[in-house]
Motif scaffolding. Structure first.
Motif, PDB file in Angstrom:
ATOM      1  N   ALA A 291       0.797  -1.264   0.222  1.00  0.00           N
ATOM      2  CA  ALA A 291      -0.031  -0.080  -0.053  1.00  0.00           C
ATOM      3  C   ALA A 291       0.766   1.450   0.138  1.00  0.00           C
ATOM      4  CB  ALA A 291      -0.979  -0.074   1.348  1.00  0.00           C
ATOM      5  N   CYS A 292       0.402   2.248  -0.211  1.00  0.00           N
ATOM      6  CA  CYS A 292       0.906   3.518  -0.245  1.00  0.00           C
ATOM      7  C   CYS A 292       0.257   4.518   0.628  1.00  0.00           C
ATOM      8  CB  CYS A 292       1.015   4.262  -1.560  1.00  0.00           C
ATOM      9  SG  CYS A 292       1.816   3.279  -2.827  1.00  0.00           S
ATOM     10  N   GLY A 293       1.028   5.745   1.244  1.00  0.00           N
ATOM     11  CA  GLY A 293       0.483   6.781   2.010  1.00  0.00           C
ATOM     12  C   GLY A 293      -0.420   6.320   3.289  1.00  0.00           C
ATOM     13  N   SER A 294      -1.380   6.746   3.411  1.00  0.00           N
ATOM     14  CA  SER A 294      -2.285   6.458   4.541  1.00  0.00           C
ATOM     15  C   SER A 294      -2.730   4.961   4.747  1.00  0.00           C
ATOM     16  CB  SER A 294      -3.447   7.508   4.334  1.00  0.00           C
ATOM     17  OG  SER A 294      -3.302   8.811   4.730  1.00  0.00           O
ATOM     18  N   SER A 295      -2.764   4.448   3.294  1.00  0.00           N
ATOM     19  CA  SER A 295      -3.328   3.009   3.247  1.00  0.00           C
ATOM     20  C   SER A 295      -2.120   2.248   3.761  1.00  0.00           C
ATOM     21  CB  SER A 295      -3.702   2.666   1.715  1.00  0.00           C
ATOM     22  OG  SER A 295      -4.717   3.461   1.444  1.00  0.00           O
ATOM     23  N   TYR A 296      -0.680   2.846   3.537  1.00  0.00           N
ATOM     24  CA  TYR A 296       0.147   1.956   4.122  1.00  0.00           C
ATOM     25  C   TYR A 296       0.131   2.073   5.548  1.00  0.00           C
ATOM     26  CZ  TYR A 296       4.974   1.075   5.310  1.00  0.00           C
ATOM     27  OH  TYR A 296       6.345   0.542   6.139  1.00  0.00           O
ATOM     28  N   GLN A 339      -7.588   2.963  -1.064  1.00  0.00           N
ATOM     29  CA  GLN A 339      -9.192   3.371  -1.092  1.00  0.00           C
ATOM     30  C   GLN A 339      -9.550   3.584  -2.561  1.00  0.00           C
ATOM     31  OE1 GLN A 339     -11.055   6.328  -2.112  1.00  0.00           O
ATOM     32  NE2 GLN A 339      -9.130   7.490  -2.556  1.00  0.00           N
ATOM     33  N   SER A 340      -8.695   4.138  -3.242  1.00  0.00           N
ATOM     34  CA  SER A 340      -9.211   4.314  -4.766  1.00  0.00           C
ATOM     35  C   SER A 340      -8.964   3.299  -5.581  1.00  0.00           C
ATOM     36  CB  SER A 340      -8.275   5.393  -5.519  1.00  0.00           C
ATOM     37  OG  SER A 340      -6.908   5.048  -5.520  1.00  0.00           O
ATOM     38  N   GLY A 341      -8.142   2.166  -5.223  1.00  0.00           N
ATOM     39  CA  GLY A 341      -7.865   1.004  -6.015  1.00  0.00           C
ATOM     40  C   GLY A 341      -7.050   1.457  -7.585  1.00  0.00           C
ATOM     41  N   GLU A 342      -6.606   2.747  -7.524  1.00  0.00           N
ATOM     42  CA  GLU A 342      -6.016   3.088  -8.979  1.00  0.00           C
ATOM     43  C   GLU A 342      -4.950   3.704  -8.670  1.00  0.00           C
ATOM     44  OE1 GLU A 342      -7.821   3.126 -11.742  1.00  0.00           O
ATOM     45  OE2 GLU A 342      -9.500   2.524 -11.096  1.00  0.00           O
ATOM     46  N   THR A 343      -4.065   3.394  -7.386  1.00  0.00           N
ATOM     47  CA  THR A 343      -2.790   3.907  -7.105  1.00  0.00           C
ATOM     48  C   THR A 343      -1.673   3.269  -7.828  1.00  0.00           C
ATOM     49  OG1 THR A 343      -3.461   4.739  -4.876  1.00  0.00           O
ATOM     50  CG2 THR A 343      -0.958   4.282  -5.313  1.00  0.00           C
ATOM     51  N   ALA A 344      -1.020   3.940  -8.887  1.00  0.00           N
ATOM     52  CA  ALA A 344      -0.266   3.154  -9.606  1.00  0.00           C
ATOM     53  C   ALA A 344       0.940   2.320  -8.970  1.00  0.00           C
ATOM     54  CB  ALA A 344       0.685   4.276 -10.574  1.00  0.00           C
ATOM     55  N   ALA A 470       0.724  12.500  11.838  1.00  0.00           N
ATOM     56  CA  ALA A 470       1.837  13.319  11.341  1.00  0.00           C
ATOM     57  C   ALA A 470       1.591  13.746   9.992  1.00  0.00           C
ATOM     58  CB  ALA A 470       3.364  12.719  11.678  1.00  0.00           C
ATOM     59  N   LEU A 471       1.338  12.588   9.120  1.00  0.00           N
ATOM     60  CA  LEU A 471       0.890  12.616   7.656  1.00  0.00           C
ATOM     61  C   LEU A 471      -0.140  13.707   7.465  1.00  0.00           C
ATOM     62  CD1 LEU A 471       1.473  11.999   4.749  1.00  0.00           C
ATOM     63  CD2 LEU A 471      -0.081  10.151   5.104  1.00  0.00           C
ATOM     64  N   LYS A 472      -1.250  13.683   8.256  1.00  0.00           N
ATOM     65  CA  LYS A 472      -2.421  14.272   8.157  1.00  0.00           C
ATOM     66  C   LYS A 472      -2.091  15.898   8.459  1.00  0.00           C
ATOM     67  CE  LYS A 472      -4.981  12.355   6.038  1.00  0.00           C
ATOM     68  NZ  LYS A 472      -4.760  10.944   6.002  1.00  0.00           N
ATOM     69  N   LEU A 473      -1.253  16.073   9.477  1.00  0.00           N
ATOM     70  CA  LEU A 473      -0.877  17.496   9.829  1.00  0.00           C
ATOM     71  C   LEU A 473      -0.065  18.255   8.713  1.00  0.00           C
ATOM     72  CD1 LEU A 473      -1.235  18.655  12.429  1.00  0.00           C
ATOM     73  CD2 LEU A 473       0.824  18.070  13.203  1.00  0.00           C
ATOM     74  N   LYS A 474       0.760  17.360   7.971  1.00  0.00           N
ATOM     75  CA  LYS A 474       1.671  18.069   6.992  1.00  0.00           C
ATOM     76  C   LYS A 474       0.679  18.310   5.873  1.00  0.00           C
ATOM     77  CE  LYS A 474       4.877  14.525   7.168  1.00  0.00           C
ATOM     78  NZ  LYS A 474       5.869  13.415   7.146  1.00  0.00           N
ATOM     79  N   GLU A 475      -0.188  17.325   5.553  1.00  0.00           N
ATOM     80  CA  GLU A 475      -1.011  17.333   4.512  1.00  0.00           C
ATOM     81  C   GLU A 475      -1.727  18.613   4.224  1.00  0.00           C
ATOM     82  OE1 GLU A 475      -3.088  13.680   4.071  1.00  0.00           O
ATOM     83  OE2 GLU A 475      -3.290  13.866   2.024  1.00  0.00           O
ATOM     84  N   ILE A 476      -2.622  18.881   5.619  1.00  0.00           N
ATOM     85  CA  ILE A 476      -3.638  19.768   5.251  1.00  0.00           C
ATOM     86  C   ILE A 476      -3.257  21.094   6.051  1.00  0.00           C
ATOM     87  CG2 ILE A 476      -5.650  18.312   4.620  1.00  0.00           C
ATOM     88  CD1 ILE A 476      -6.475  18.574   7.577  1.00  0.00           C
ATOM     89  N   THR A 591      -5.889  10.916  -6.293  1.00  0.00           N
ATOM     90  CA  THR A 591      -5.868   9.350  -6.922  1.00  0.00           C
ATOM     91  C   THR A 591      -4.565   9.558  -7.747  1.00  0.00           C
ATOM     92  OG1 THR A 591      -8.043   9.446  -7.270  1.00  0.00           O
ATOM     93  CG2 THR A 591      -6.959   7.844  -8.236  1.00  0.00           C
ATOM     94  N   VAL A 592      -3.505   8.957  -7.318  1.00  0.00           N
ATOM     95  CA  VAL A 592      -2.232   9.119  -7.945  1.00  0.00           C
ATOM     96  C   VAL A 592      -1.958   7.848  -8.793  1.00  0.00           C
ATOM     97  CG1 VAL A 592       0.262   9.461  -7.322  1.00  0.00           C
ATOM     98  CG2 VAL A 592      -1.695   9.944  -5.397  1.00  0.00           C
ATOM     99  N   THR A 593      -2.309   8.511 -10.041  1.00  0.00           N
ATOM    100  CA  THR A 593      -2.184   7.313 -11.089  1.00  0.00           C
ATOM    101  C   THR A 593      -0.797   7.193 -11.771  1.00  0.00           C
ATOM    102  OG1 THR A 593      -3.173   8.557 -12.494  1.00  0.00           O
ATOM    103  CG2 THR A 593      -4.813   7.035 -11.544  1.00  0.00           C
TER     104      THR A 593
HETATM  105  C1  F6R Z   1      -3.386  11.131   2.620  1.00  0.00           C
HETATM  106  C2  F6R Z   1      -3.688  10.285   1.421  1.00  0.00           C
HETATM  107  C3  F6R Z   1      -2.700   9.571   0.698  1.00  0.00           C
HETATM  108  C4  F6R Z   1      -3.304   8.064  -0.027  1.00  0.00           C
HETATM  109  C5  F6R Z   1      -2.338   7.292  -0.927  1.00  0.00           C
HETATM  110  C6  F6R Z   1      -2.825   6.170  -1.215  1.00  0.00           C
HETATM  111  O1  F6R Z   1      -4.380  11.440   3.172  1.00  0.00           O
HETATM  112  O2  F6R Z   1      -4.878  10.245   1.014  1.00  0.00           O
HETATM  113  O3  F6R Z   1      -1.561   9.178   1.415  1.00  0.00           O
HETATM  114  O4  F6R Z   1      -3.423   7.424   1.184  1.00  0.00           O
HETATM  115  O5  F6R Z   1      -2.206   8.312  -1.965  1.00  0.00           O
HETATM  116  O6  F6R Z   1      -3.945   6.110  -1.991  1.00  0.00           O
HETATM  117  P1  F6R Z   1      -4.886   4.941  -2.268  1.00  0.00           P
HETATM  118  O7  F6R Z   1      -5.419   4.631  -0.688  1.00  0.00           O
HETATM  119  O8  F6R Z   1      -6.191   5.308  -3.071  1.00  0.00           O
HETATM  120  O9  F6R Z   1      -4.219   4.008  -2.769  1.00  0.00           O
END
Ligand code: F6R
Length: 595
Positions: A291-296, A339-344, A470-476, A591-593
């Motif tokens: 997983a990546c980001g918050s999902s990780y 969450q998106s199922g589209e993260t490259a 910490a990630l949420k704090l940075k992000e927003i 969505t980070v594709t």
């Molecule tokens: C942080 C955030 C990102 C996502 C990451 C993975 O608030 O939203 O770190 O968690 O880009 O995205 P998904 O879960 O769509 O693979």
């Protein structure tokens, strides 16, 4: 990244397109634009601004066919010229595109040699020129189909052609859905952008193309005309309205009690799925999460839970760093979480794991996503659409799903299961209690807003929550936040401590409590302001900390869920205090594709 939309029907297309684009802005918001078919040609308006600003500048146009785009720049800087839609010479064809094209330079050079003049630095612009070039020898329908067969890479495309009362679409590797109305069709990167207009959807598969008119949908799968399958979506699960909340992030946090209840309701189905996986694998002997980001950070929970409770060794891997060197052995399961199922990066890692012999389970909030389609087993978290770029309710839904996997595992004794379920069922009310006592979070947020840096610490199961906080704090809130395992502070980060760097401690009332209290004393000795997130009536903590945010008492093993809600609210109110654009933080897209 990037959101695309399209409309053909009897309504004014500009109004529909602007409305849908506002719901797609979470996919990118550095520029936007629309193109409309008019009797005298195609009109394009675009700029480097937010959708509502473009809408304010636009003079209403009587057109019933159009396309729209909201951009997160990948190929070419965010400028008005690079904004979509892109059009061919004389604006005869206009196109919007989500994705990135490979090897487009030779195609562009070839088109330039044929006399085409380009106005942008984007890869996308080759598409309208290709269509126009093809139209010299064939119909518009065939010209679009041929162009979409020529380009390579990842794309979801919508196109309009002058004098054709049609909307053209096609996709490979990026999401695209057709919304079916009565004498009208909609197109969007996701169904929730269209929830206000229809609950009937056709999810395009890779290499599908379609030609839409108000009354017909011609779908081509692998070149052959195919009967489209219409899926009905539950309106509640597709709801993306603010309903009076000032921001989507706050609304989505407030949906978290419902997310827990839905997870509990689905537990029997998850147990059935898990029994199938267990049977197919001859028992799960090892788990690898991807997983990546918050999902990780959500996936890190499994690294603690599965070995501790089920005795299954578990390794959490970042999708972007996954080295697929080890072969999957009998009994090894890869769980990709997105969450998106589209993260490259996550999809690439998941496919690599599968190619290496792992059975692949996907946990995703989007049923028809690429990740879901790549997986052997799919668990859909029913968090509903998440609009705010910062993930909140979907992270909670992932963590709840991982707890459910543990609860559903056949090796857990009935007694332990019932006991855990009783505690689990109390969580929605306890989260509501956190909402009722939000004032203490707001006052800590006001204090935090004046700092440039902050450090989150925790031990054990709450360590992933410190990372997420910490990630949420940075992000927003744009405050530089770091999450540390509390025991690690003295191995380096201590050098940063002082009056200007507050430490936010997530206190777990478990076997780690005493060591954590020792760490908090060390922090206070270095004069760092101390904020504690802790259970009520903990005198040791209230004597030590400058501020305490209390959470209701639960079994320590479930405390990360309540603490997650608190760190999300703390980041939210800090960002609000600073006047930041909470739902659309700078430089990010939901969505980070791209890798
Ligand atoms: C942080 C955030 C990102 C996502 C990451 C993975 O608030 O939203 O770190 O968690 O880009 O995205 P998904 O879960 O769509 O693979």
């Amino acid at each position: 990244m990037c959101g695309i939309t399209g409309y053909i029907g009897y309504k004014n297309a500009d109004k529909v397109l602007f409305d849908c684009l506002k719901r797609l802005e979470y996919r990118g918001y550095d520029s936007c634009g629309i193109a409309l078919v008019q009797s005298d040609g195609i009109k394009v308006i675009k700029d480097t601004c937010r959708v509502k600003e473009l809408e304010a500048k636009h003079k209403k146009v009587n057109s019933k066919i159009g396309i729209g785009h909201t951009r997160w720049a990948t190929c070419g800087e965010p400028t008005a010229a690079n904004a979509h839609p892109h059009s061919s010479c004389g604006d005869k064809v206009a196109v919007v595109h989500n994705g990135t094209l490979d090897q487009f330079i030779p195609l562009k050079e070839d088109l330039i040699n044929k006399g085409h003049v380009f106005k942008s630095e984007t890869d996308t612009e080759i598409i309208p020129h290709l269509i126009e070039e093809n139209m010299k020898t064939m119909s518009a329908d065939d010209a679009v189909k041929k162009a979409l067969g020529t380009i390579q890479g990842a794309f979801a495309v919508a196109a309009i052609v002058q004098n054709e009362n049609k909307l053209y679409v096609g996709k490979v590797g990026c999401p695209l859905v057709i919304g079916v109305g009565d004498s009208e069709c909609y197109v969007a990167s996701d169904s929730s952008a269209l929830s206000k207009y229809t609950n009937r959807f056709i999810y395009l598969k890779d290499h599908d193309t379609a030609v839409l008119t108000p009354d017909s949908i011609k779908l081509f799968r692998n070149g052959k005309e195919t009967e489209p399958e219409i899926e009905l979506l539950d309106k509640n699960l597709n709801d993306a309205e603010l309903h009076g909340y000032p921001h989507f992030m706050l609304k989505e946090i407030h949906e978290e009690p419902r997310v827990i209840t839905t997870t509990i309701d689905d537990l029997d189905d998850l147990a059935t799925l898990l029994a199938t996986i267990d049977k197919d694998l001859g028992g799960i002997r090892m788990i690898k999460t991807l997983a990546c980001g918050s999902s990780y950070y959500a996936s890190l929970m499994m690294r603690y839970l599965a070995p501790q409770i089920l005795g299954i060794p578990t390794f959490a891997e970042l999708g972007s760093e996954y080295c697929s060197l080890t072969k999957g052995q009998k009994g090894t399961l890869a769980i990709a979480i997105s969450q998106s199922g589209e993260t490259a990066d996550t999809i690439k890692a998941a496919k690599a794991a599968k190619a290496n012999g792992y059975k692949l389970m996907a946990i995703t909030n989007v049923k028809n996503s690429q990740l879901a389609r790549a997986a052997d087993y799919v668990w859909t978290t029913k968090a509903g659409p998440e609009v705010s770029v910062a993930a909140t309710k979907t992270v909670l839904s992932q963590i709840a799903a991982l707890y459910s996997l543990i609860l559903a595992h056949p090796s857990l004794s009935k007694l332990n299961k019932e006991d855990a379920m009783d505690t689990f069922r109390k969580l929605p009310d306890q989260i509501n209690k956190i909402f009722e006592n939000v004032d203490s979070i707001i006052s800590v947020a006001s204090y935090l807003a004046d700092f440039k840096d902050a450090i989150y610490i925790a031990r054990g199961l709450n360590y992933p929550i410190a990372l997420e906080g910490a990630l949420k704090l940075k992000e927003i809130s744009y405050i530089h936040g770091e999450g540390y395992a509390a025991g690690e502070l003295k191995h380096g980060p201590f050098a940063l401590l002082g009056k200007e760097v507050p430490v936010i401690a997530i206190v777990s009332h478990d076997e780690n409590y005493d060591s954590l209290v020792t760490n908090l004393r060390e922090v206070k000795t270095r004069q760092a302001p101390l904020i504690a997130i802790s259970e009520e009536n903990d005198l040791t903590i209230s004597n030590l900390a400058d501020y305490v945010i209390t959470v209701p008492h639960t079994k320590p093993i479930l405390s990360p869920i309540l603490n997650l809600v608190v760190v999300q609210l703390l980041a939210y109110y800090t960002a609000v205090k600073k006047g930041n654009p909470v739902d659309f933080p700078r430089n990010l897209a939901k969505t980070v594709t791209v890798e």
